[in-house]
Motif scaffolding. Sequence first.
Motif, PDB file in Angstrom:
ATOM      1  N   ALA A 263      -4.965  -3.723   4.375  1.00  0.00           N
ATOM      2  CA  ALA A 263      -4.876  -2.690   3.338  1.00  0.00           C
ATOM      3  C   ALA A 263      -5.695  -1.461   3.712  1.00  0.00           C
ATOM      4  O   ALA A 263      -5.262  -0.321   3.501  1.00  0.00           O
TER       5      ALA A 263
ATOM      6  N   ILE B 263       0.846  -1.202   0.000  1.00  0.00           N
ATOM      7  CA  ILE B 263       0.000   0.000   0.000  1.00  0.00           C
ATOM      8  C   ILE B 263       0.879   1.248   0.000  1.00  0.00           C
ATOM      9  O   ILE B 263       0.648   2.203  -0.766  1.00  0.00           O
TER      10      ILE B 263
ATOM     11  N   VAL C 286      -8.918   1.750  -2.020  1.00  0.00           N
ATOM     12  CA  VAL C 286      -8.597   0.330  -2.116  1.00  0.00           C
ATOM     13  C   VAL C 286      -9.832  -0.411  -2.597  1.00  0.00           C
ATOM     14  O   VAL C 286     -10.920  -0.267  -2.018  1.00  0.00           O
TER      15      VAL C 286
END
Length: 476
Positions: free
Chosen positions: A299, A268, A365
Amino acid sequence: MAHEKQFYIDGKWVDPVKPALLDVIDPSTEEAYTQIAVGSAADVDRAVAAARTAFTSYSRTTRKERLELLRAILAEYNKRRSDVGDAISREMGAPLQFARDIQAGRGTAHLERMISVLETYPFETVEGTTLIAREPIGVCGLITPWNWPTNQIACKVLPALAAGCTMVLKPSEEAPIDAIIWTEIMHAAGTPKGVYNMVQGTGTVVGQAMSNHPDIDMMSFTGSTRAGIRVAQAAALTVKRVAQELGGKSANILLPDVDFQTAVTKGINSMMVNSGQSCTAPSRMFVPQERHDEVKAIAKAAAERFVVGDPRNPETRLGPVVNATQYEKIQRLIQAGIDEGAELVTGGPGRPENLNRGFYVRPTVFANVTNDMTIAREEIFGPVITILPYKSEEEVIRLANDTIYGLAAYVQGANLDHARKVASQMRAGNVHVNYPMGDTAAPFGGYKQSGNGREYGKWGLEEFLETKAVIGYQAA
C-alpha cells in the motif's frame, strides 16, 4: 462563457430576479477565476412555473419523440465533451485527462444507456383485465454534487426526460460551469421550452426552495447525508417522492486466497482516483491479520506512486480537493487518526512538500486501524485509506457491515464462488467483486444512511414514474 451570470428558464437564458454573484474558485490556485449568479426563491418559482406549464404537453409526448430528443442531446454533447472535461478539471481539480476521458465520458455513457432503455421499456402492460401504466411523476427538482458533476446531472436529467417529466436542476455551486455547458447542449438539442430549467445557487436558499415547493412532485438529491436529511424534511411537508444518493464508507475485503500485490495496488488506486472524492471509494481495506505487514508495504509503494500537482500537468495523477472546507476537514481527520493511535504508513498532515498553495492533500495510508476509530467511521472524502486487520471471515463480515452507510462494498478473492458468498452478506447497494468495470445498467444506490431509490439504466427511469392501475381495461 456568456451565461455564467444567468439562469435557464422556459427555454431561454434570463437574469436573476435579485442580482447576486458568487466566486468560483480554482482549487489548484485558491483563486477565483469567474463568478456565477446565485438564485433566490423567486427564481425557483419562475422555473417551477415553466416546468409545470410544459408538463402538460411533454408528458404526452411519444416514445419516438423522446428518443429523438435524447439522440439530439447525445450528438450535441459529443461536440462539447472536451469542453465539459476542461470545465470539470478547472472547477473541482480533477486531472485534465481524467476529467476529459472519465468524468466527461460518463455523460456519453449515460446518454447511450438511457437511449437503449427507452427504446424497449414497457410503459404499459396488461395483467388480467387491468392495465398497469407507468406514467411520468411530474415536475422534478434535481440537486447534483460537485465531485462527479456531469455524471450526476446525466443520471438525473436523462431518466426524467425519458419518463416524460419536466424539471428544475440546481447544480453544485462548487462546480457550476460544466452545468452551464450541459444547459447550452440541452438548448442546442432543441429541448422544448420549460421542460428543462436550471437555476444556480446554494442549497440553503435554492435547494430549500425547491424541496418545499408545492408544485414540485419529486426531489432527486445527491450529496452528503446531512444535507439529504434536510431535503427529506422539507419535502415531507408536501409528501413529495424523494430519491437520495448520499454518503459512504465502503469496505474492501481482501480474502486470504487473493493475489495481494494486485488486490492491494488496485485498492489503493481505486481509493485515490478523483482525489478520494467518490462516495463509493473503498476507504476501509480489510486484510487478514497475518498478511497485515505485507499489505502495508504494498500500500505504501502504491500510494507513493501518485504524483500530486497541477491538474493541467499531464504527469499529475492526483489533483487538489475541491475547496478549503474539504481540505480542512481532511486535515482534521488525518490528525484524528494519528491522535487515536492508528499507524501512519505514508502521507500525513499538510500539503506535499513541493506545493505551497492549492487544496492539495498528501496521499495517506493508515494501518493497524480499528473499526471504532474516527477515520474508520466518518466519510473522509479525500485520498486517505485505512487498513484494518481481521482474524476470521465471520469477524470481517461483521466489521464491514458495522457502519451507518451502505452504498458500496468490495470483495476480492481467487475463488469466485467464495467471493460471491461473502458479497451476498454485504449490506450495501453495490458490491464489486474483483474490481470489475463499471456498469451503467446496474442499479446504483444505497442501504441505510446512504440513501434510498436507485439510479442508472431502467432503475433510474423507474424512479421518475408513477404506477397507475386501470381496472376493467379489458373485458372480462
